[in-house]
Motif scaffolding. Structure first.
Motif, PDB file in Angstrom:
ATOM      1  N   UNK A 131      22.543   6.499 -16.147  1.00  0.00           N
ATOM      2  CA  UNK A 131      22.310   5.363 -15.455  1.00  0.00           C
ATOM      3  C   UNK A 131      23.004   4.182 -16.322  1.00  0.00           C
ATOM      4  N   UNK A 132      23.270   3.159 -15.663  1.00  0.00           N
ATOM      5  CA  UNK A 132      23.978   2.078 -16.330  1.00  0.00           C
ATOM      6  C   UNK A 132      23.185   0.889 -16.433  1.00  0.00           C
ATOM      7  N   UNK A 133      23.103   0.178 -17.793  1.00  0.00           N
ATOM      8  CA  UNK A 133      22.402  -1.074 -17.915  1.00  0.00           C
ATOM      9  C   UNK A 133      23.342  -2.131 -18.278  1.00  0.00           C
ATOM     10  N   UNK A 134      23.221  -3.383 -18.003  1.00  0.00           N
ATOM     11  CA  UNK A 134      24.170  -4.370 -18.517  1.00  0.00           C
ATOM     12  C   UNK A 134      23.559  -5.623 -18.324  1.00  0.00           C
ATOM     13  N   UNK A 135      23.794  -6.310 -19.207  1.00  0.00           N
ATOM     14  CA  UNK A 135      23.254  -7.807 -19.401  1.00  0.00           C
ATOM     15  C   UNK A 135      24.327  -8.775 -19.297  1.00  0.00           C
ATOM     16  N   UNK A 136      24.196  -9.699 -18.379  1.00  0.00           N
ATOM     17  CA  UNK A 136      25.005 -10.809 -17.883  1.00  0.00           C
ATOM     18  C   UNK A 136      26.469 -10.484 -17.753  1.00  0.00           C
ATOM     19  N   UNK A 142      28.974  -3.188 -15.436  1.00  0.00           N
ATOM     20  CA  UNK A 142      28.055  -2.313 -14.771  1.00  0.00           C
ATOM     21  C   UNK A 142      28.048  -2.004 -13.366  1.00  0.00           C
ATOM     22  N   UNK A 143      28.008  -3.389 -12.723  1.00  0.00           N
ATOM     23  CA  UNK A 143      28.028  -3.203 -11.235  1.00  0.00           C
ATOM     24  C   UNK A 143      29.608  -3.079 -10.621  1.00  0.00           C
ATOM     25  N   UNK A 144      30.397  -3.362 -11.495  1.00  0.00           N
ATOM     26  CA  UNK A 144      31.928  -3.200 -11.181  1.00  0.00           C
ATOM     27  C   UNK A 144      32.194  -1.915 -11.263  1.00  0.00           C
ATOM     28  N   UNK A 145      31.733  -1.231 -12.415  1.00  0.00           N
ATOM     29  CA  UNK A 145      31.994   0.295 -12.721  1.00  0.00           C
ATOM     30  C   UNK A 145      31.519   1.082 -11.618  1.00  0.00           C
ATOM     31  N   UNK A 154      21.431   5.470 -11.075  1.00  0.00           N
ATOM     32  CA  UNK A 154      21.008   4.024 -11.046  1.00  0.00           C
ATOM     33  C   UNK A 154      21.918   3.029 -11.963  1.00  0.00           C
ATOM     34  N   UNK A 155      21.852   1.874 -11.358  1.00  0.00           N
ATOM     35  CA  UNK A 155      22.386   0.653 -12.066  1.00  0.00           C
ATOM     36  C   UNK A 155      21.517  -0.503 -12.350  1.00  0.00           C
ATOM     37  N   UNK A 156      21.169  -0.876 -13.523  1.00  0.00           N
ATOM     38  CA  UNK A 156      20.252  -2.109 -13.706  1.00  0.00           C
ATOM     39  C   UNK A 156      21.282  -3.190 -14.293  1.00  0.00           C
ATOM     40  N   UNK A 157      21.168  -4.391 -13.650  1.00  0.00           N
ATOM     41  CA  UNK A 157      21.889  -5.391 -14.060  1.00  0.00           C
ATOM     42  C   UNK A 157      20.895  -6.527 -14.358  1.00  0.00           C
ATOM     43  N   UNK A 158      20.976  -7.252 -15.454  1.00  0.00           N
ATOM     44  CA  UNK A 158      20.172  -8.358 -15.831  1.00  0.00           C
ATOM     45  C   UNK A 158      21.171  -9.807 -15.737  1.00  0.00           C
ATOM     46  N   UNK A 159      20.738 -10.502 -14.811  1.00  0.00           N
ATOM     47  CA  UNK A 159      21.246 -11.928 -14.342  1.00  0.00           C
ATOM     48  C   UNK A 159      22.960 -11.928 -14.550  1.00  0.00           C
ATOM     49  N   UNK A 179      18.383  -5.421  -9.768  1.00  0.00           N
ATOM     50  CA  UNK A 179      18.927  -6.574 -10.142  1.00  0.00           C
ATOM     51  C   UNK A 179      17.875  -7.497 -10.533  1.00  0.00           C
ATOM     52  N   UNK A 180      17.873  -8.122 -11.846  1.00  0.00           N
ATOM     53  CA  UNK A 180      17.022  -9.105 -12.506  1.00  0.00           C
ATOM     54  C   UNK A 180      17.401 -10.522 -12.925  1.00  0.00           C
ATOM     55  N   UNK A 181      16.832 -11.300 -12.088  1.00  0.00           N
ATOM     56  CA  UNK A 181      17.490 -12.700 -12.415  1.00  0.00           C
ATOM     57  C   UNK A 181      16.156 -13.712 -12.751  1.00  0.00           C
ATOM     58  N   UNK A 182      16.473 -14.787 -13.428  1.00  0.00           N
ATOM     59  CA  UNK A 182      15.644 -15.937 -13.461  1.00  0.00           C
ATOM     60  C   UNK A 182      15.767 -17.044 -12.427  1.00  0.00           C
TER      61      UNK A 182
END
Length: 255
Positions: A131-136, A142-145, A154-159, A179-182
């Motif tokens: 899995x990939x996790x990326x912040x900002x 992560x999404x581009x990869x 799986x891919x987890x991307x914070x904001x 995808x996790x956003x504020x």
């Protein structure tokens, strides 16, 4: 369902109490740039384990990301915290370096791919469960990869910002997406979030998006403090809830 989740969390928590987390520093290179990754794992586990690559945010390595990586290692994952910037020289600007990497999609993807392959090379890792996790900035990476067709669960991307809306490329994503956003993030326009939702749905991907109320950009990083005036700040509730969700997500896709 609540009973099942409670049992799952109880088993994971009990397992983590006996973990012996170890951190190794791995050096690698991208062209003339020397890079340094952290490999974090439970040294008591001898069988191959699912792997996670974490891509840092704009400021590079940070203690909060290392702590989260250690937390995942306690749950049995082998975690590699990638280095996207390398050692910034005295005459270099981190902001300029980030901008250069962002503008050169192929170059940045190659650098991220090196970290992914570095994790696959580890004998402790099950290569079919990554899995990939990326912040900002790292979330964008992560999404581009993933858009390159990489084999990940799986891919987890914070904001994350999304800078590639190629409808053909998004169809290459093979893993589930979280995808996790504020809700009050001024750096990610609501129009962009809406466009991301439409893009994922059109591509018929397995995706989920959670928006946390009263949270701004950087809500998962306590080093930003609580002052939301500049649009970047920590939010305890959003951090806690999002991280619990990430662990449930990983458990699902890496089972």
């Amino acid at each position: 369902m609540r009973i099942i989740h409670a049992l799952i969390i109880s088993v994971i928590f009990t397992t983590s109490l006996f973990a012996q987390v170890k951190t190794d520093t791995l050096t690698y290179a991208h062209g003339d740039t020397s890079l340094r990754a952290l490999l974090i794992y439970d040294r008591l586990l001898k069988s191959v384990r699912p792997g996670v690559v974490i891509f840092h945010e704009n400021r590079g390595f940070s203690d909060p990301i290392s702590k989260k990586a250690e937390n995942l290692a306690e749950f049995g994952y082998v975690v590699l915290v990638a280095d996207l910037f390398g050692k910034v020289g005295k005459g270099d600007s981190l902001a300029e370096l980030k901008e250069t990497l962002s503008e050169n999609n192929t170059y940045l993807r190659t650098r991220a791919m090196l970290a992914y392959n570095l994790l696959l090379d580890q004998k402790r890792v099950e290569p079919s469960k990554i899995c990939l996790i990326g912040y900002s900035f790292g979330g964008m990476v992560a999404m581009d990869l993933a858009r390159s067709g990489l084999e990940v669960k799986g891919i987890v991307a914070f904001y994350p910002t999304i800078h590639d809306r190629n409808p053909d490329a998004i169809k290459n994503i093979r893993g589930s997406i979280l995808l996790l956003y504020g809700s009050d993030d001024p750096l990610i326009p609501r129009e962009e979030i809406k466009a991301t939702c439409e893009e994922m749905s059109t591509a018929d991907l397995d995706w989920e998006m959670v928006v946390y109320g009263e949270a701004v950009h950087g809500f998962a990083n306590p080093t930003y403090g609580f002052d939301t005036e500049n649009g970047i700040a920590y939010n305890y509730n959003a951090d806690l809830r999002s991280w619990d969700l990430v662990k449930l997500f990983l458990q699902e896709v890496l089972r």
